[in-house]
Write an enzyme that holds these catalytic residues in place. Structure first.
Site, mmCIF file in Angstrom:
data_model
loop_
_atom_site.group_PDB
_atom_site.id
_atom_site.type_symbol
_atom_site.label_atom_id
_atom_site.label_comp_id
_atom_site.label_asym_id
_atom_site.label_seq_id
_atom_site.Cartn_x
_atom_site.Cartn_y
_atom_site.Cartn_z
ATOM 1 N N GLU A 130 -18.569 10.719 -0.861
ATOM 2 C CA GLU A 130 -18.175 10.460 -2.765
ATOM 3 C C GLU A 130 -19.076 9.202 -3.084
ATOM 4 O O GLU A 130 -19.630 9.947 -4.693
ATOM 5 C CB GLU A 130 -17.350 9.936 -2.733
ATOM 6 C CG GLU A 130 -16.295 11.357 -2.297
ATOM 7 C CD GLU A 130 -14.682 11.327 -1.570
ATOM 8 O OE1 GLU A 130 -13.661 12.149 -2.205
ATOM 9 O OE2 GLU A 130 -13.999 10.022 -2.309
ATOM 10 N N GLY A 155 2.048 2.906 2.263
ATOM 11 C CA GLY A 155 3.147 3.268 3.303
ATOM 12 C C GLY A 155 4.348 2.005 2.657
ATOM 13 O O GLY A 155 5.518 2.445 2.758
ATOM 14 N N GLY A 176 0.776 -0.970 0.328
ATOM 15 C CA GLY A 176 0.023 0.066 0.222
ATOM 16 C C GLY A 176 0.865 1.682 0.073
ATOM 17 O O GLY A 176 2.048 1.148 -0.587
ATOM 18 N N VAL A 179 1.064 -13.790 3.924
ATOM 19 C CA VAL A 179 1.252 -13.903 5.346
ATOM 20 C C VAL A 179 -0.073 -14.300 6.051
ATOM 21 O O VAL A 179 -1.227 -13.976 5.765
ATOM 22 C CB VAL A 179 1.818 -12.458 5.665
ATOM 23 C CG1 VAL A 179 2.321 -12.724 7.088
ATOM 24 C CG2 VAL A 179 2.741 -12.132 4.759
ATOM 25 N N ASP A 194 -2.573 2.098 7.696
ATOM 26 C CA ASP A 194 -4.132 1.583 8.583
ATOM 27 C C ASP A 194 -4.142 0.440 9.863
ATOM 28 O O ASP A 194 -4.466 0.852 10.789
ATOM 29 C CB ASP A 194 -4.619 0.866 7.565
ATOM 30 C CG ASP A 194 -5.625 2.520 6.514
ATOM 31 O OD1 ASP A 194 -5.112 3.417 7.250
ATOM 32 O OD2 ASP A 194 -6.532 1.876 5.505
#
Length: 421
Positions: free
Chosen positions: A172, A17, A15, A82, A301
Protein backbone atom coordinates in the site's frame (compact mmCIF):
# COMPACT_ATOMS: atom_id res chain seq x y z
CA UNK A 1 -18.53 5.71 39.39
CA UNK A 2 -18.40 2.04 40.22
CA UNK A 3 -18.90 1.01 43.84
CA UNK A 4 -16.11 0.07 46.23
CA UNK A 5 -16.81 -3.62 45.74
CA UNK A 6 -16.56 -3.51 41.96
CA UNK A 7 -14.24 -5.87 40.09
CA UNK A 8 -10.99 -4.00 39.38
CA UNK A 9 -10.12 -4.45 35.73
CA UNK A 10 -6.98 -2.88 34.27
CA UNK A 11 -6.69 -2.74 30.47
CA UNK A 12 -3.24 -1.88 29.12
CA UNK A 13 -3.47 -0.56 25.58
CA UNK A 14 -6.28 1.31 23.80
CA UNK A 15 -5.88 -0.36 20.43
CA UNK A 16 -8.71 -2.21 18.75
CA UNK A 17 -8.84 -5.03 21.31
CA UNK A 18 -8.51 -2.97 24.47
CA UNK A 19 -10.91 -0.32 23.23
CA UNK A 20 -13.53 -2.90 22.26
CA UNK A 21 -13.34 -4.46 25.72
CA UNK A 22 -13.71 -1.08 27.45
CA UNK A 23 -16.68 -0.17 25.26
CA UNK A 24 -18.39 -3.49 26.03
CA UNK A 25 -17.97 -3.24 29.82
CA UNK A 26 -17.91 0.51 30.31
CA UNK A 27 -21.52 0.81 31.45
CA UNK A 28 -21.47 -2.21 33.75
CA UNK A 29 -21.33 -0.94 37.34
CA UNK A 30 -19.93 -4.24 38.57
CA UNK A 31 -16.58 -3.24 37.06
CA UNK A 32 -14.10 -0.50 37.99
CA UNK A 33 -12.06 -0.25 34.79
CA UNK A 34 -8.77 1.56 34.29
CA UNK A 35 -7.82 2.00 30.62
CA UNK A 36 -4.09 2.74 30.31
CA UNK A 37 -2.22 3.91 27.23
CA UNK A 38 1.02 5.77 26.48
CA UNK A 39 -0.89 8.09 24.15
CA UNK A 40 -4.11 9.96 24.64
CA UNK A 41 -5.62 8.75 21.37
CA UNK A 42 -6.75 5.61 19.59
CA UNK A 43 -5.33 5.28 16.07
CA UNK A 44 -7.04 3.55 13.14
CA UNK A 45 -3.89 1.78 11.99
CA UNK A 46 -5.23 0.39 8.67
CA UNK A 47 -5.21 3.94 7.30
CA UNK A 48 -1.88 5.06 8.76
CA UNK A 49 -0.24 4.66 5.36
CA UNK A 50 -2.65 7.26 3.97
CA UNK A 51 -1.54 9.74 6.62
CA UNK A 52 2.08 8.87 5.80
CA UNK A 53 1.55 9.53 2.09
CA UNK A 54 -0.43 12.79 2.51
CA UNK A 55 -3.80 11.39 1.44
CA UNK A 56 -5.53 11.98 4.79
CA UNK A 57 -4.70 14.31 7.69
CA UNK A 58 -3.77 12.43 10.87
CA UNK A 59 -6.68 13.96 12.79
CA UNK A 60 -9.14 11.95 10.71
CA UNK A 61 -7.77 8.55 11.72
CA UNK A 62 -7.31 9.14 15.46
CA UNK A 63 -9.66 9.98 18.32
CA UNK A 64 -9.03 11.04 21.96
CA UNK A 65 -9.57 8.07 24.24
CA UNK A 66 -11.31 10.20 26.85
CA UNK A 67 -13.88 11.32 24.30
CA UNK A 68 -14.56 7.72 23.32
CA UNK A 69 -15.10 6.81 26.98
CA UNK A 70 -17.39 9.73 27.85
CA UNK A 71 -20.49 7.54 27.95
CA UNK A 72 -18.76 4.75 29.91
CA UNK A 73 -18.89 5.81 33.60
CA UNK A 74 -17.18 2.61 34.77
CA UNK A 75 -14.02 3.51 32.82
CA UNK A 76 -11.21 5.71 34.14
CA UNK A 77 -8.75 6.69 31.39
CA UNK A 78 -5.11 7.04 32.37
CA UNK A 79 -2.16 8.33 30.39
CA UNK A 80 0.90 6.37 31.42
CA UNK A 81 3.52 3.83 30.45
CA UNK A 82 3.59 0.32 31.91
CA UNK A 83 7.05 -1.06 32.65
CA UNK A 84 6.12 -4.31 34.35
CA UNK A 85 3.58 -6.54 36.05
CA UNK A 86 3.82 -7.99 39.56
CA UNK A 87 1.64 -11.04 38.97
CA UNK A 88 1.98 -12.32 42.53
CA UNK A 89 0.81 -9.03 44.06
CA UNK A 90 -1.60 -8.42 41.15
CA UNK A 91 -0.23 -4.98 40.41
CA UNK A 92 0.76 -3.11 37.27
CA UNK A 93 3.94 -1.04 37.58
CA UNK A 94 4.07 2.35 35.85
CA UNK A 95 7.10 4.33 34.72
CA UNK A 96 6.36 7.09 37.25
CA UNK A 97 6.65 4.59 40.12
CA UNK A 98 2.93 4.15 40.71
CA UNK A 99 1.37 0.70 41.09
CA UNK A 100 -2.19 -0.13 40.06
CA UNK A 101 -3.89 -3.09 41.72
CA UNK A 102 -6.16 -5.35 39.68
CA UNK A 103 -8.46 -8.31 40.03
CA UNK A 104 -8.25 -8.98 36.30
CA UNK A 105 -5.68 -7.67 33.86
CA UNK A 106 -5.85 -7.42 30.07
CA UNK A 107 -2.64 -6.84 28.13
CA UNK A 108 -3.36 -5.42 24.67
CA UNK A 109 -0.03 -3.71 24.16
CA UNK A 110 0.50 -4.38 20.46
CA UNK A 111 3.72 -4.60 18.50
CA UNK A 112 6.51 -2.39 17.27
CA UNK A 113 9.00 -2.58 14.40
CA UNK A 114 11.51 -5.41 14.28
CA UNK A 115 14.83 -5.01 12.49
CA UNK A 116 15.97 -8.62 12.97
CA UNK A 117 18.74 -7.76 15.38
CA UNK A 118 19.76 -4.56 13.59
CA UNK A 119 18.10 -1.86 15.68
CA UNK A 120 20.80 0.55 14.45
CA UNK A 121 18.89 0.64 11.14
CA UNK A 122 15.89 2.33 12.76
CA UNK A 123 17.03 5.97 12.25
CA UNK A 124 17.52 5.34 8.52
CA UNK A 125 14.41 3.20 7.90
CA UNK A 126 11.45 4.25 10.07
CA UNK A 127 8.48 1.96 10.44
CA UNK A 128 4.79 2.82 10.50
CA UNK A 129 2.87 2.06 13.69
CA UNK A 130 1.90 5.44 15.20
CA UNK A 131 0.74 8.91 14.18
CA UNK A 132 4.23 10.18 14.97
CA UNK A 133 5.63 7.62 12.53
CA UNK A 134 3.14 8.68 9.87
CA UNK A 135 3.87 12.40 10.12
CA UNK A 136 7.63 11.76 10.18
CA UNK A 137 7.46 9.57 7.07
CA UNK A 138 5.20 12.10 5.33
CA UNK A 139 7.82 14.76 6.06
CA UNK A 140 10.61 12.59 4.65
CA UNK A 141 8.67 11.81 1.47
CA UNK A 142 7.66 15.41 0.76
CA UNK A 143 11.07 16.77 1.75
CA UNK A 144 12.70 14.46 -0.78
CA UNK A 145 10.89 16.30 -3.58
CA UNK A 146 11.76 19.68 -2.08
CA UNK A 147 15.44 18.77 -1.84
CA UNK A 148 15.42 17.44 -5.39
CA UNK A 149 13.88 20.72 -6.62
CA UNK A 150 16.67 22.63 -4.87
CA UNK A 151 19.39 20.24 -6.12
CA UNK A 152 18.18 18.86 -9.47
CA UNK A 153 21.54 17.27 -10.26
CA UNK A 154 21.03 14.95 -7.31
CA UNK A 155 17.38 14.27 -8.15
CA UNK A 156 17.90 10.62 -9.11
CA UNK A 157 19.15 9.59 -5.67
CA UNK A 158 16.91 12.01 -3.79
CA UNK A 159 13.80 10.70 -5.54
CA UNK A 160 14.50 7.02 -4.96
CA UNK A 161 12.20 5.50 -2.35
CA UNK A 162 12.87 2.03 -0.97
CA UNK A 163 10.18 0.14 0.94
CA UNK A 164 11.43 -2.94 2.79
CA UNK A 165 8.78 -5.64 3.13
CA UNK A 166 6.00 -6.52 0.67
CA UNK A 167 3.16 -7.36 3.01
CA UNK A 168 -0.05 -5.27 2.86
CA UNK A 169 1.59 -2.21 4.45
CA UNK A 170 4.56 -2.27 2.10
CA UNK A 171 2.41 -2.77 -0.98
CA UNK A 172 0.00 0.00 0.00
CA UNK A 173 2.86 2.41 0.76
CA UNK A 174 4.59 1.66 -2.54
CA UNK A 175 1.43 2.20 -4.54
CA UNK A 176 0.56 5.41 -2.71
CA UNK A 177 4.04 6.95 -3.11
CA UNK A 178 4.13 6.07 -6.80
CA UNK A 179 0.70 7.62 -7.30
CA UNK A 180 1.68 10.72 -5.33
CA UNK A 181 4.67 11.27 -7.60
CA UNK A 182 3.06 10.44 -10.92
CA UNK A 183 -0.37 11.98 -10.41
CA UNK A 184 -0.53 14.55 -7.62
CA UNK A 185 2.89 16.24 -7.84
CA UNK A 186 3.57 16.07 -11.56
CA UNK A 187 2.82 19.76 -12.33
CA UNK A 188 4.06 21.37 -9.11
CA UNK A 189 7.84 21.58 -9.63
CA UNK A 190 9.86 23.58 -12.14
CA UNK A 191 13.32 21.97 -12.10
CA UNK A 192 12.45 18.28 -11.71
CA UNK A 193 9.93 15.88 -13.15
CA UNK A 194 8.21 14.31 -10.13
CA UNK A 195 6.99 11.46 -12.35
CA UNK A 196 10.56 10.21 -12.62
CA UNK A 197 10.60 9.27 -8.93
CA UNK A 198 11.73 5.70 -8.44
CA UNK A 199 9.83 3.47 -6.00
CA UNK A 200 11.46 0.12 -5.18
CA UNK A 201 9.66 -2.55 -3.13
CA UNK A 202 12.02 -5.09 -1.57
CA UNK A 203 10.85 -8.49 -0.34
CA UNK A 204 13.00 -11.24 1.16
CA UNK A 205 10.53 -13.98 0.24
CA UNK A 206 9.66 -15.44 -3.15
CA UNK A 207 6.55 -13.28 -3.70
CA UNK A 208 4.67 -10.27 -2.43
CA UNK A 209 1.63 -10.50 -0.14
CA UNK A 210 2.34 -14.02 1.14
CA UNK A 211 -0.84 -14.02 3.26
CA UNK A 212 -3.00 -13.67 0.13
CA UNK A 213 -3.82 -16.26 -2.52
CA UNK A 214 -1.33 -16.43 -5.38
CA UNK A 215 -3.74 -15.12 -8.02
CA UNK A 216 -4.54 -12.04 -5.92
CA UNK A 217 -0.85 -11.42 -5.24
CA UNK A 218 -0.18 -11.73 -8.97
CA UNK A 219 -2.81 -9.08 -9.69
CA UNK A 220 -1.25 -6.79 -7.10
CA UNK A 221 2.15 -7.29 -8.70
CA UNK A 222 0.77 -6.28 -12.12
CA UNK A 223 -0.92 -3.24 -10.57
CA UNK A 224 2.34 -2.14 -8.95
CA UNK A 225 4.17 -2.51 -12.25
CA UNK A 226 1.51 -0.37 -13.96
CA UNK A 227 2.20 2.32 -11.37
CA UNK A 228 5.90 2.12 -12.15
CA UNK A 229 6.95 0.40 -8.93
CA UNK A 230 10.02 -1.84 -9.15
CA UNK A 231 9.40 -5.05 -7.23
CA UNK A 232 12.37 -7.16 -6.14
CA UNK A 233 11.59 -10.47 -4.49
CA UNK A 234 14.21 -12.76 -2.89
CA UNK A 235 16.05 -9.58 -1.90
CA UNK A 236 16.70 -9.58 1.85
CA UNK A 237 18.24 -6.39 3.18
CA UNK A 238 21.68 -6.98 4.67
CA UNK A 239 22.64 -3.40 5.52
CA UNK A 240 20.97 -0.02 5.87
CA UNK A 241 22.44 3.45 6.26
CA UNK A 242 21.84 7.09 5.39
CA UNK A 243 22.60 6.45 1.71
CA UNK A 244 20.22 3.53 1.20
CA UNK A 245 20.19 -0.24 1.58
CA UNK A 246 22.27 -3.25 0.59
CA UNK A 247 20.77 -6.51 -0.66
CA UNK A 248 22.23 -9.67 -2.16
CA UNK A 249 22.06 -7.92 -5.54
CA UNK A 250 24.18 -4.98 -4.33
CA UNK A 251 23.65 -1.46 -3.04
CA UNK A 252 20.52 0.53 -3.74
CA UNK A 253 21.03 4.27 -3.22
CA UNK A 254 17.82 5.70 -1.78
CA UNK A 255 17.38 8.93 0.15
CA UNK A 256 14.15 7.63 1.71
CA UNK A 257 13.83 4.13 3.17
CA UNK A 258 10.67 2.89 4.91
CA UNK A 259 10.57 -0.29 6.97
CA UNK A 260 7.57 -2.62 6.61
CA UNK A 261 9.31 -5.96 7.01
CA UNK A 262 8.71 -7.23 10.51
CA UNK A 263 7.24 -6.67 13.95
CA UNK A 264 8.17 -7.40 17.54
CA UNK A 265 5.59 -7.79 20.28
CA UNK A 266 5.67 -5.74 23.46
CA UNK A 267 7.52 -7.23 26.46
CA UNK A 268 4.28 -8.62 27.94
CA UNK A 269 5.72 -12.14 28.05
CA UNK A 270 8.70 -10.91 30.07
CA UNK A 271 6.39 -9.05 32.45
CA UNK A 272 4.53 -12.29 33.18
CA UNK A 273 7.55 -14.60 33.11
CA UNK A 274 6.06 -16.83 30.41
CA UNK A 275 7.54 -18.26 27.23
CA UNK A 276 7.06 -16.27 24.02
CA UNK A 277 7.14 -17.14 20.34
CA UNK A 278 9.87 -15.89 17.98
CA UNK A 279 8.33 -12.41 17.68
CA UNK A 280 7.61 -12.06 21.39
CA UNK A 281 3.91 -12.92 21.43
CA UNK A 282 2.36 -14.77 24.37
CA UNK A 283 0.96 -18.20 23.34
CA UNK A 284 -2.38 -17.90 25.12
CA UNK A 285 -4.72 -20.64 26.33
CA UNK A 286 -8.09 -21.22 24.58
CA UNK A 287 -9.75 -18.64 26.85
CA UNK A 288 -7.07 -16.04 25.93
CA UNK A 289 -5.44 -16.15 29.36
CA UNK A 290 -1.69 -16.35 29.87
CA UNK A 291 -0.34 -19.77 30.93
CA UNK A 292 -0.37 -19.99 34.72
CA UNK A 293 -2.27 -16.71 35.10
CA UNK A 294 -6.05 -17.23 34.83
CA UNK A 295 -6.63 -13.63 35.91
CA UNK A 296 -4.49 -12.20 33.05
CA UNK A 297 -5.79 -12.03 29.49
CA UNK A 298 -3.55 -11.25 26.50
CA UNK A 299 -5.21 -10.11 23.26
CA UNK A 300 -4.50 -8.48 19.92
CA UNK A 301 -1.04 -8.43 18.36
CA UNK A 302 0.49 -9.26 21.75
CA UNK A 303 -1.09 -12.74 21.72
CA UNK A 304 -0.43 -15.85 19.68
CA UNK A 305 -3.99 -17.13 19.26
CA UNK A 306 -4.59 -20.57 17.68
CA UNK A 307 -6.85 -20.51 14.65
CA UNK A 308 -6.89 -23.50 12.28
CA UNK A 309 -4.54 -26.18 10.95
CA UNK A 310 -1.62 -24.93 12.97
CA UNK A 311 -2.15 -21.32 11.91
CA UNK A 312 -2.65 -18.43 14.31
CA UNK A 313 -5.15 -15.57 14.15
CA UNK A 314 -3.74 -12.71 12.04
CA UNK A 315 -2.70 -9.43 13.59
CA UNK A 316 -5.53 -7.37 12.10
CA UNK A 317 -8.20 -5.13 13.58
CA UNK A 318 -11.18 -7.54 13.27
CA UNK A 319 -9.27 -10.27 15.15
CA UNK A 320 -8.40 -7.90 18.02
CA UNK A 321 -11.98 -6.64 18.24
CA UNK A 322 -13.34 -10.19 18.37
CA UNK A 323 -10.92 -11.01 21.18
CA UNK A 324 -11.91 -7.90 23.14
CA UNK A 325 -15.59 -8.78 22.85
CA UNK A 326 -14.87 -12.37 23.91
CA UNK A 327 -12.98 -11.30 27.04
CA UNK A 328 -15.92 -9.04 27.96
CA UNK A 329 -18.26 -12.06 27.81
CA UNK A 330 -15.86 -14.20 29.87
CA UNK A 331 -15.51 -11.56 32.58
CA UNK A 332 -19.27 -11.07 32.78
CA UNK A 333 -19.71 -14.83 33.02
CA UNK A 334 -17.17 -15.09 35.82
CA UNK A 335 -19.00 -12.48 37.87
CA UNK A 336 -22.32 -14.24 37.41
CA UNK A 337 -20.80 -17.64 38.24
CA UNK A 338 -22.50 -19.01 35.15
CA UNK A 339 -19.29 -20.75 34.21
CA UNK A 340 -18.58 -22.10 37.66
CA UNK A 341 -17.85 -25.80 37.55
CA UNK A 342 -17.55 -26.05 33.80
CA UNK A 343 -14.87 -24.92 31.35
CA UNK A 344 -15.02 -21.53 29.68
CA UNK A 345 -16.04 -21.81 26.01
CA UNK A 346 -12.88 -21.32 23.93
CA UNK A 347 -12.32 -18.31 21.74
CA UNK A 348 -12.98 -18.99 18.07
CA UNK A 349 -11.68 -16.55 15.52
CA UNK A 350 -14.03 -15.82 12.60
CA UNK A 351 -12.08 -14.59 9.61
CA UNK A 352 -13.97 -11.83 7.79
CA UNK A 353 -11.62 -11.48 4.86
CA UNK A 354 -8.35 -9.83 3.81
CA UNK A 355 -8.08 -6.56 1.91
CA UNK A 356 -5.32 -4.47 0.37
CA UNK A 357 -5.30 -1.51 -1.99
CA UNK A 358 -2.74 -0.66 -4.65
CA UNK A 359 -3.33 2.97 -5.53
CA UNK A 360 -6.35 4.45 -7.22
CA UNK A 361 -9.02 2.05 -8.58
CA UNK A 362 -6.94 -1.01 -7.69
CA UNK A 363 -7.43 -3.36 -4.74
CA UNK A 364 -7.69 -7.03 -3.85
CA UNK A 365 -10.22 -8.67 -1.54
CA UNK A 366 -10.26 -12.25 -0.31
CA UNK A 367 -13.50 -13.30 1.39
CA UNK A 368 -12.65 -17.00 1.07
CA UNK A 369 -15.09 -18.25 -1.54
CA UNK A 370 -15.30 -14.75 -3.05
CA UNK A 371 -12.23 -13.00 -4.45
CA UNK A 372 -12.33 -9.61 -6.11
CA UNK A 373 -9.84 -7.36 -7.86
CA UNK A 374 -9.87 -3.97 -9.55
CA UNK A 375 -12.32 -1.11 -9.17
CA UNK A 376 -15.09 -3.05 -7.42
CA UNK A 377 -12.61 -4.39 -4.86
CA UNK A 378 -11.23 -0.85 -4.38
CA UNK A 379 -14.74 0.50 -3.79
CA UNK A 380 -15.57 -2.26 -1.28
CA UNK A 381 -12.21 -1.67 0.44
CA UNK A 382 -13.17 1.97 0.94
CA UNK A 383 -16.67 1.11 2.22
CA UNK A 384 -15.23 -1.40 4.70
CA UNK A 385 -12.70 1.06 6.10
CA UNK A 386 -15.25 3.85 6.42
CA UNK A 387 -17.58 1.46 8.25
CA UNK A 388 -14.94 0.62 10.85
CA UNK A 389 -14.04 4.25 11.51
CA UNK A 390 -15.30 5.55 14.85
CA UNK A 391 -18.11 8.09 14.73
CA UNK A 392 -20.26 9.62 12.00
CA UNK A 393 -18.07 12.73 11.83
CA UNK A 394 -14.95 10.71 10.97
CA UNK A 395 -16.82 8.66 8.37
CA UNK A 396 -18.16 11.81 6.72
CA UNK A 397 -14.81 13.62 6.81
CA UNK A 398 -12.86 10.71 5.32
CA UNK A 399 -15.54 10.12 2.67
CA UNK A 400 -15.41 13.77 1.59
CA UNK A 401 -11.60 13.80 1.53
CA UNK A 402 -11.51 10.65 -0.58
CA UNK A 403 -14.20 12.02 -2.92
CA UNK A 404 -12.30 15.29 -3.35
CA UNK A 405 -8.99 13.51 -3.91
CA UNK A 406 -10.63 11.18 -6.44
CA UNK A 407 -12.39 13.97 -8.37
CA UNK A 408 -9.53 16.49 -8.32
CA UNK A 409 -6.45 14.25 -7.99
CA UNK A 410 -5.52 16.36 -4.98
CA UNK A 411 -4.64 14.80 -1.58
CA UNK A 412 -5.65 16.62 1.56
CA UNK A 413 -2.55 16.73 3.74
CA UNK A 414 0.64 17.63 1.87
CA UNK A 415 2.16 19.42 4.84
CA UNK A 416 5.72 19.19 6.12
CA UNK A 417 5.55 19.70 9.88
CA UNK A 418 8.27 19.72 12.51
CA UNK A 419 11.92 19.71 11.53
CA UNK A 420 12.55 17.00 8.88
CA UNK A 421 15.80 15.10 9.22
Amino acid sequence: MSGAGAHRLVIVGAGFGGLQLALKLGRDKRFAITLLDRRNHHTFQPLLYQAATAILPPSQIAWPIRRLMRGRPSVTTRLGEVIGVDAEAREVRLADGERLAYDSLVLATGVTHAYFGHDDWAPFAPGLKTLEDATAIRGRILMAFERAEAHPRQAEALLTFAIVGAGPTGVELAGAIAELARTHLKDEFRHIDARRARVVLLEAGPRILPSFAEDLAAYALRALHELGVEVRTRSPVTACDAQGVVTDAGRLDAATVIWAAGVQASPAADWLGVAADRVGRVPVLPDLTAPGHPEVFVIGDTAQVPWKAGAVAPGIAPAAKQQGAYVARVLKGRLKDRLNGRPTPPFRYRHQGSLATIGRNRAIIDFGALRLTGFLAWWLWGVAHIYFLIGARSRLAVSLDWLWAYARNEPAARLITGKPK
